[in-house]
Motif scaffolding. Structure first.
Motif, PDB file in Angstrom:
ATOM      1  N   GLN A  44     -33.843  15.971  -5.264  1.00 19.88           N
ATOM      2  CA  GLN A  44     -34.791  15.819  -6.366  1.00 19.88           C
ATOM      3  C   GLN A  44     -36.139  16.445  -5.995  1.00 19.88           C
ATOM      4  O   GLN A  44     -36.746  17.141  -6.811  1.00 19.88           O
ATOM      5  CB  GLN A  44     -34.971  14.339  -6.708  1.00 19.88           C
ATOM      6  N   LEU A  47     -35.810  20.249  -6.144  1.00 24.30           N
ATOM      7  CA  LEU A  47     -35.762  20.737  -7.526  1.00 24.30           C
ATOM      8  C   LEU A  47     -37.132  20.655  -8.192  1.00 24.30           C
ATOM      9  O   LEU A  47     -37.485  21.516  -9.015  1.00 24.30           O
ATOM     10  CB  LEU A  47     -34.732  19.944  -8.330  1.00 24.30           C
ATOM     11  N   LEU A  52     -37.606  22.359 -11.586  1.00 20.57           N
ATOM     12  CA  LEU A  52     -36.350  21.980 -12.239  1.00 20.57           C
ATOM     13  C   LEU A  52     -36.005  20.516 -11.956  1.00 20.57           C
ATOM     14  O   LEU A  52     -34.835  20.156 -11.859  1.00 20.57           O
ATOM     15  CB  LEU A  52     -35.203  22.884 -11.783  1.00 20.57           C
ATOM     16  N   SER A  56     -32.155  16.943 -11.811  1.00 22.17           N
ATOM     17  CA  SER A  56     -31.680  16.079 -10.727  1.00 22.17           C
ATOM     18  C   SER A  56     -30.815  14.925 -11.229  1.00 22.17           C
ATOM     19  O   SER A  56     -29.919  14.475 -10.515  1.00 22.17           O
ATOM     20  CB  SER A  56     -32.852  15.544  -9.910  1.00 22.17           C
ATOM     21  N   LEU A  84     -28.219  26.339 -11.991  1.00 21.05           N
ATOM     22  CA  LEU A  84     -28.269  26.087 -10.551  1.00 21.05           C
ATOM     23  C   LEU A  84     -27.793  27.298  -9.762  1.00 21.05           C
ATOM     24  O   LEU A  84     -28.329  27.593  -8.698  1.00 21.05           O
ATOM     25  CB  LEU A  84     -27.429  24.857 -10.205  1.00 21.05           C
ATOM     26  N   LEU A  91     -33.050  27.201  -3.650  1.00 16.61           N
ATOM     27  CA  LEU A  91     -32.753  25.787  -3.452  1.00 16.61           C
ATOM     28  C   LEU A  91     -32.331  25.513  -2.010  1.00 16.61           C
ATOM     29  O   LEU A  91     -32.773  24.538  -1.399  1.00 16.61           O
ATOM     30  CB  LEU A  91     -31.666  25.330  -4.429  1.00 16.61           C
TER      31      LEU A  91
END
Length: 165
Positions: A44, A47, A52, A56, A84, A91
């Protein structure tokens, strides 16, 4: 009445403590659950850095069983999976900065297991209009004038105009 007989063997408290201490016992399950909760919080945060954070809640995350260097994301829709997929390198980099080191991330769309059935409200029942508006009626009548009276399409349009006053 026919009752299922109970097992004559009763476990003692010592046996249960031994079970809890085993690596594959409840203690191991609780440790894995705690690790997944920490992983979810870290995901989380990563993101949110990538703007973004709203995604999550739509991701179930776990480590792949074959390798500890590979994460598995289960998502509910292909839209989330595609989004994603676009940001995977960033990420992985952000997760590395936060202490979660992984080489790859696999993203899979999980099938919907439960269909949500909503009861119909009263205003939805008669949603279909009962009559044609003036522009639609005029358009159908113009089409009817252009068709030959013996054709199947003529009969269908004529029936439509009769049923929808």
């Amino acid at each position: 009445m026919n009752f299922v007989p109970k097992s004559p063997r009763k476990q003692t408290a010592h046996e249960w403590l031994d079970y809890l201490r085993k690596p594959n016992g409840i203690g191991g399950v609780l440790a894995k659950t705690e690790n997944l909760a920490k992983l979810r919080i870290t995901l989380q945060k990563a993101l949110e850095v990538l703007n973004l954070g709203h995604l999550s809640t739509k991701i179930e995350v776990s480590w792949r069983t074959e390798s500890q260097n590979e994460l598995l994301f289960l998502v509910g829709s292909a839209t989330v999976a595609n989004r994603l997929q676009q940001i995977l390198p960033s990420l992985i980099n952000e997760l590395g900065k936060l202490g979660v080191y992984c080489k790859t991330i696999k993203i899979k769309v999980r099938p919907i297991s439960v269909w949500e059935i909503k009861p119909r409200t009263t205003d939805q029942k008669d949603h279909q209009p009962k009559t044609l508006n003036t522009a639609a009626r005029k358009s159908w009548e113009e089409l009817l004038d252009k068709l030959s009276p013996g054709s199947e399409l003529y009969k269908a349009v004529e029936q439509l105009l009769r049923k929808k006053p």
